[in-house]
Scaffold this motif. Sequence first.
Motif, PDB file in Angstrom:
ATOM      1  N   ASN A 178       3.737  -3.386  -4.554  1.00  0.00           N
ATOM      2  CA  ASN A 178       5.046  -3.256  -5.191  1.00  0.00           C
ATOM      3  C   ASN A 178       5.764  -1.941  -4.924  1.00  0.00           C
ATOM      4  OD1 ASN A 178       4.945  -5.841  -6.525  1.00  0.00           O
ATOM      5  ND2 ASN A 178       3.359  -4.945  -7.826  1.00  0.00           N
ATOM      6  N   THR A 179       5.035  -0.940  -4.455  1.00  0.00           N
ATOM      7  CA  THR A 179       5.668   0.364  -4.215  1.00  0.00           C
ATOM      8  C   THR A 179       5.275   0.867  -2.837  1.00  0.00           C
ATOM      9  OG1 THR A 179       3.797   1.654  -5.070  1.00  0.00           O
ATOM     10  CG2 THR A 179       5.460   0.926  -6.693  1.00  0.00           C
ATOM     11  N   ILE A 180       5.985   1.843  -2.363  1.00  0.00           N
ATOM     12  CA  ILE A 180       5.652   2.452  -1.072  1.00  0.00           C
ATOM     13  C   ILE A 180       4.263   3.088  -1.145  1.00  0.00           C
ATOM     14  CG2 ILE A 180       6.784   4.678  -1.519  1.00  0.00           C
ATOM     15  CD1 ILE A 180       6.753   2.843   1.851  1.00  0.00           C
ATOM     16  N   GLU A 181       3.922   3.610  -2.312  1.00  0.00           N
ATOM     17  CA  GLU A 181       2.587   4.199  -2.492  1.00  0.00           C
ATOM     18  C   GLU A 181       1.510   3.128  -2.341  1.00  0.00           C
ATOM     19  OE1 GLU A 181       5.136   4.808  -4.689  1.00  0.00           O
ATOM     20  OE2 GLU A 181       5.546   6.883  -4.089  1.00  0.00           O
ATOM     21  N   ASP A 182       1.766   1.929  -2.895  1.00  0.00           N
ATOM     22  CA  ASP A 182       0.825   0.811  -2.747  1.00  0.00           C
ATOM     23  C   ASP A 182       0.625   0.475  -1.267  1.00  0.00           C
ATOM     24  OD1 ASP A 182       0.702   0.547  -5.509  1.00  0.00           O
ATOM     25  OD2 ASP A 182       2.002  -1.233  -5.573  1.00  0.00           O
ATOM     26  N   ILE A 183       1.724   0.446  -0.532  1.00  0.00           N
ATOM     27  CA  ILE A 183       1.673   0.093   0.888  1.00  0.00           C
ATOM     28  C   ILE A 183       0.900   1.143   1.670  1.00  0.00           C
ATOM     29  CG2 ILE A 183       3.061  -0.227   2.977  1.00  0.00           C
ATOM     30  CD1 ILE A 183       5.230  -1.460   1.083  1.00  0.00           C
ATOM     31  N   ILE A 184       1.177   2.415   1.410  1.00  0.00           N
ATOM     32  CA  ILE A 184       0.498   3.505   2.128  1.00  0.00           C
ATOM     33  C   ILE A 184      -1.003   3.480   1.840  1.00  0.00           C
ATOM     34  CG2 ILE A 184       0.260   6.028   2.243  1.00  0.00           C
ATOM     35  CD1 ILE A 184       3.366   6.121   1.827  1.00  0.00           C
ATOM     36  N   LYS A 185      -1.356   3.286   0.584  1.00  0.00           N
ATOM     37  CA  LYS A 185      -2.773   3.229   0.194  1.00  0.00           C
ATOM     38  C   LYS A 185      -3.471   2.032   0.857  1.00  0.00           C
ATOM     39  CE  LYS A 185      -5.621   3.024  -3.989  1.00  0.00           C
ATOM     40  NZ  LYS A 185      -5.590   2.919  -5.455  1.00  0.00           N
ATOM     41  N   TYR A 186      -2.807   0.889   0.853  1.00  0.00           N
ATOM     42  CA  TYR A 186      -3.371  -0.325   1.448  1.00  0.00           C
ATOM     43  C   TYR A 186      -3.504  -0.168   2.961  1.00  0.00           C
ATOM     44  CZ  TYR A 186      -4.334  -5.348   1.651  1.00  0.00           C
ATOM     45  OH  TYR A 186      -4.927  -6.567   1.838  1.00  0.00           O
ATOM     46  N   ASP A 187      -2.492   0.417   3.584  1.00  0.00           N
ATOM     47  CA  ASP A 187      -2.521   0.673   5.022  1.00  0.00           C
ATOM     48  C   ASP A 187      -3.738   1.535   5.389  1.00  0.00           C
ATOM     49  OD1 ASP A 187      -0.863   0.858   7.735  1.00  0.00           O
ATOM     50  OD2 ASP A 187      -1.429   2.925   7.230  1.00  0.00           O
ATOM     51  N   LYS A 188      -3.955   2.566   4.632  1.00  0.00           N
ATOM     52  CA  LYS A 188      -5.100   3.460   4.881  1.00  0.00           C
ATOM     53  C   LYS A 188      -6.415   2.700   4.743  1.00  0.00           C
ATOM     54  CE  LYS A 188      -7.214   7.766   3.458  1.00  0.00           C
ATOM     55  NZ  LYS A 188      -7.338   8.812   2.457  1.00  0.00           N
ATOM     56  N   LYS A 189      -6.516   1.870   3.708  1.00  0.00           N
ATOM     57  CA  LYS A 189      -7.721   1.072   3.468  1.00  0.00           C
ATOM     58  C   LYS A 189      -8.000   0.142   4.654  1.00  0.00           C
ATOM     59  CE  LYS A 189      -9.050  -2.859   0.644  1.00  0.00           C
ATOM     60  NZ  LYS A 189      -8.672  -3.744  -0.448  1.00  0.00           N
ATOM     61  N   ILE A 190      -6.968  -0.528   5.141  1.00  0.00           N
ATOM     62  CA  ILE A 190      -7.130  -1.467   6.253  1.00  0.00           C
ATOM     63  C   ILE A 190      -7.516  -0.714   7.529  1.00  0.00           C
ATOM     64  CG2 ILE A 190      -5.955  -3.158   7.723  1.00  0.00           C
ATOM     65  CD1 ILE A 190      -6.629  -4.087   4.788  1.00  0.00           C
TER      66      ILE A 190
END
Length: 177
Positions: free
Chosen positions: A147-159
Amino acid sequence: NKGFEVIEAKWLFDIDPKNIEVVVHRQSIMHSAVQFNDGTIMANLGPKSMEIPISYAINISKRVANNLERVDLFTLKNLVFEKPDLEKFKCLKLAYEALNKGHNYEVILNAADEVLVNSFLKGKINYLDIPNGIEKIMNSHEKEELNTIEDIIKYDKKIKEETLKYVEEIGGKNEKN
């Protein structure tokens, strides 16, 4: 790359993915086309080089005179267009799947692709490990809300971290072959 362009078109122009079609055009003369409600198609034709599109982007959508190659319509015998074979163009198939499954799959596609392409360029994995790796990483996840850019950045790093582990696993296997 075409798969990412499909995703960009969806988000930039708010187009339903089922209305975005990739066409294989090996002559590389037609770079894009839009079909309007009345059925007419407006196409962008140009030389095989990307110099003009890059110039257009750099010059903030202004047409700048240049001395680059021109398309001579009189020398074109015919233009050939084909539907892509989604088994052959597996990454394109995966991009459409990511769009249909949900936003986090688009992040998975991009993050895994970045890691896998970089690993291929460094000689750590084989070329076909790119689409196979993206598919494996995508299949190992379920739909999640970002839902947020922070969510996307965190998920991107995880992947990316997961994909690096995958590269380590298959990289060793590839060296033995």
